[in-house]
Design a protein around this motif. Structure first.
Motif, mmCIF file in Angstrom:
data_model
loop_
_atom_site.group_PDB
_atom_site.id
_atom_site.type_symbol
_atom_site.label_atom_id
_atom_site.label_comp_id
_atom_site.label_asym_id
_atom_site.label_seq_id
_atom_site.Cartn_x
_atom_site.Cartn_y
_atom_site.Cartn_z
ATOM 1 N N LEU A 34 0.819 -1.207 0.000
ATOM 2 C CA LEU A 34 0.000 0.000 0.000
ATOM 3 C C LEU A 34 0.858 1.264 0.000
ATOM 4 C CD1 LEU A 34 -2.731 -1.062 2.594
ATOM 5 C CD2 LEU A 34 -2.930 -1.038 0.091
ATOM 6 N N GLY A 35 2.128 1.118 0.442
ATOM 7 C CA GLY A 35 3.023 2.267 0.494
ATOM 8 C C GLY A 35 2.642 3.272 1.556
ATOM 9 N N LYS A 36 1.919 2.817 2.575
ATOM 10 C CA LYS A 36 1.475 3.697 3.658
ATOM 11 C C LYS A 36 1.747 3.032 4.999
ATOM 12 C CE LYS A 36 -2.537 5.398 1.011
ATOM 13 N NZ LYS A 36 -4.022 5.528 1.040
ATOM 14 N N CYS A 64 -3.304 -10.820 2.167
ATOM 15 C CA CYS A 64 -1.859 -10.977 2.342
ATOM 16 C C CYS A 64 -1.575 -11.932 3.503
ATOM 17 C CB CYS A 64 -1.185 -9.629 2.571
ATOM 18 S SG CYS A 64 -1.889 -8.681 3.951
ATOM 19 N N GLN A 65 -2.336 -13.001 3.562
ATOM 20 C CA GLN A 65 -2.290 -13.914 4.700
ATOM 21 C C GLN A 65 -0.897 -14.464 4.963
ATOM 22 O OE1 GLN A 65 -5.805 -16.599 5.622
ATOM 23 N NE2 GLN A 65 -4.372 -18.108 4.810
ATOM 24 N N THR A 66 -0.145 -14.736 3.900
ATOM 25 C CA THR A 66 1.189 -15.318 4.082
ATOM 26 C C THR A 66 2.179 -14.321 4.665
ATOM 27 O OG1 THR A 66 1.896 -14.773 1.814
ATOM 28 C CG2 THR A 66 0.829 -16.924 2.149
ATOM 29 N N GLN A 67 1.787 -13.042 4.726
ATOM 30 C CA GLN A 67 2.674 -12.010 5.258
ATOM 31 C C GLN A 67 2.359 -11.633 6.703
ATOM 32 O OE1 GLN A 67 5.197 -10.864 2.854
ATOM 33 N NE2 GLN A 67 4.282 -12.757 2.144
ATOM 34 N N TYR A 68 1.294 -12.203 7.260
ATOM 35 C CA TYR A 68 0.859 -11.800 8.599
ATOM 36 C C TYR A 68 1.972 -11.963 9.638
ATOM 37 C CZ TYR A 68 -4.069 -11.717 7.062
ATOM 38 O OH TYR A 68 -5.257 -11.432 6.434
ATOM 39 N N ARG A 69 2.634 -13.108 9.621
ATOM 40 C CA ARG A 69 3.645 -13.405 10.642
ATOM 41 C C ARG A 69 4.771 -12.364 10.615
ATOM 42 N NH1 ARG A 69 8.421 -16.348 10.933
ATOM 43 N NH2 ARG A 69 8.839 -17.345 12.953
ATOM 44 N N GLN A 95 -10.745 -7.511 4.703
ATOM 45 C CA GLN A 95 -12.050 -7.050 4.234
ATOM 46 C C GLN A 95 -11.863 -6.242 2.954
ATOM 47 O OE1 GLN A 95 -13.978 -4.844 7.381
ATOM 48 N NE2 GLN A 95 -14.205 -6.628 8.699
ATOM 49 N N PRO A 96 -12.157 -6.837 1.802
ATOM 50 C CA PRO A 96 -12.012 -6.087 0.543
ATOM 51 C C PRO A 96 -13.149 -5.099 0.357
ATOM 52 C CG PRO A 96 -12.980 -8.216 0.092
ATOM 53 C CD PRO A 96 -12.683 -8.199 1.579
ATOM 54 N N LYS A 352 -0.002 -7.672 -4.956
ATOM 55 C CA LYS A 352 0.068 -6.382 -5.640
ATOM 56 C C LYS A 352 -1.260 -6.029 -6.314
ATOM 57 C CE LYS A 352 5.064 -6.334 -6.569
ATOM 58 N NZ LYS A 352 6.102 -6.374 -7.631
ATOM 59 N N VAL A 353 -1.904 -7.010 -6.924
ATOM 60 C CA VAL A 353 -3.208 -6.767 -7.557
ATOM 61 C C VAL A 353 -4.228 -6.340 -6.502
ATOM 62 C CG1 VAL A 353 -5.163 -7.895 -8.709
ATOM 63 C CG2 VAL A 353 -2.838 -8.262 -9.541
ATOM 64 N N GLY A 354 -4.284 -7.068 -5.389
ATOM 65 C CA GLY A 354 -5.216 -6.712 -4.332
ATOM 66 C C GLY A 354 -4.953 -5.324 -3.779
ATOM 67 N N ALA A 355 -3.683 -4.985 -3.604
ATOM 68 C CA ALA A 355 -3.331 -3.667 -3.082
ATOM 69 C C ALA A 355 -3.692 -2.562 -4.068
ATOM 70 C CB ALA A 355 -1.842 -3.618 -2.743
#
Length: 374
Positions: A34-36, A64-69, A95-96, A352-355
């Motif tokens: 998101l760059g924020k 981004c579930q794999t990035q949570y940790r 939540q999209p 990236k697509v989701g973001a």
């Protein structure tokens, strides 16, 4: 409190001095997609203190579930430097946003529609669409895929669904198939192996609309549409009758493919569908014997076209034998070898697509709010 915090319901139960320190730390962590900071991106929804344990809830606008940790570890290391905090208990959700269009009715149960397109055939568009959909599901989203390539449907084979036939339980809608946790629909489910859809353009476009609107889709965060190559009737039907949130354009570094990709980008610009980014397929080949890296179709083509049209280069994928073989077997690499480098690239593209979709939605909300104030 910042204007970003006011846009979402938040529950902050910390005393002012500690709250200020915690918010500062959280906003200093910049989300890489998101760059924020987490505060500016409206990700932080709850903060409370139980003894010296900070209870925190994060809600992401993209999967981004794999990035949570990694995220939790990074912010915990910083928050634990505060005297009032010894540990962090973090819940994370996704939540999209719901696509809204004043001109096109939404598809029941579908929040976002993403077209995966190419200017010409043979660049790996369907392979990208399938693996991208599967990767998005691995990141925690509810995903579907529609095979809009009416003349050359390939989704049934790629997902190992060649024996599936849709049925109707209400006489109005038909069932979707399911593979690897992803819902799927294709004209190929209704044709035998040697049948061909011998239709003129308007008939094919009508078939697409029927497949899209008469399928009983489950609740989906994202529906990917695997488009046929080119810029014809089906593409126009999509832009006029489907609430498409954005498009992913697939190309190879080869000049002739890039020339057609430019036409695809121009087409989406003309029909006001945002291009979310470029995927460069067959970007390079690594020799299995010596490890030498070759670029059989040229170099930097995807990055140059992305720069020219001011869109992101979402990722570059190798020319790899097992990637092709996995699709022919109906076991895409994203799920057959989830720990492989290629599967990791697809998940990176999915994030990236989701973001990009989340950022696009937040920008449109800002635009609307400014108009309302006036």
């Amino acid at each position: 409190m910042s204007s970003a915090l006011q846009e979402q319901a938040v529950d902050f139960q910390l005393e002012p001095a500690l709250l200020s320190s915690v918010l500062s730390i959280l906003d200093a962590y910049i989300d890489p997609y998101l760059g924020k900071g987490l505060i500016s991106a409206n990700c932080v929804r709850k903060l409370a203190l139980d003894g010296k344990r900070l209870q925190m809830t994060l809600v992401y606008s993209y999967p981004c579930q794999t990035q949570y940790r990694d995220t939790v570890m990074a912010v915990t290391n910083q928050l634990a430097k505060l005297d009032a905090i010894d540990e962090v208990e973090c819940e994370i959700d996704f939540q999209p946003a719901q696509t809204s269009s004043v001109n096109v009715a939404p598809i029941p149960n579908v929040k976002q529609v993403v077209a995966v397109a190419s200017g010409k055939g043979g660049v790996g568009k369907s392979t990208t669409a399938v693996n991208l959909a599967l990767a998005m599901a691995q990141e925690g989203a509810r995903v579907g895929i529609l095979d809009a390539d009416i003349y050359g449907p390939s989704i049934p084979l790629m997902l190992g669904l060649t024996d599936f036939r849709p049925v109707s339980h209400d006489g109005k809608t038909m069932t979707a198939a399911e593979a690897y946790g992803v819902a799927a629909q294709s004209i190929g489910f209704m044709l035998t192996d040697d049948q061909a859809a011998v239709w003129r353009g308007p008939m094919a476009a009508g078939a697409l609309a029927q497949l899209l609107n008469e399928t009983s889709w489950p609740e989906l965060d994202y529906l990917f549409i695997d488009m046929p190559p080119g810029t014809g009737d089906i593409q126009l039907t999509l832009s006029q009758k489907v609430p498409v949130s954005g498009a992913v354009v697939v190309t190879t570094p080869q000049d002739i493919a890039l020339a057609d990709a430019k036409k695809g980008i121009t087409m989406f610009n003309k029909v006001n569908i945002p291009v979310l980014g470029i995927v460069e397929n067959m970007s390079f080949h690594i020799c299995s014997e010596c490890g030498h890296k070759d670029h059989p179709f040229g170099t930097h083509g995807g990055s140059k076209i992305a720069e020219r049209y001011n869109v992101p280069l979402l990722g570059a994928l190798p020319l790899q034998l097992d990637l092709r073989e996995s699709m022919d077997k109906g076991a895409p690499l994203a799920v057959a070898e989830p720990d492989s480098e290629v599967a990791g690239i697809y998940r990176e593209i999915a994030r990236k697509v989701g973001a990009q979709l989340a950022l696009q939605h937040s920008q449109s909300q800002v635009s609307i709010s400014v108009e309302d104030d006036e």
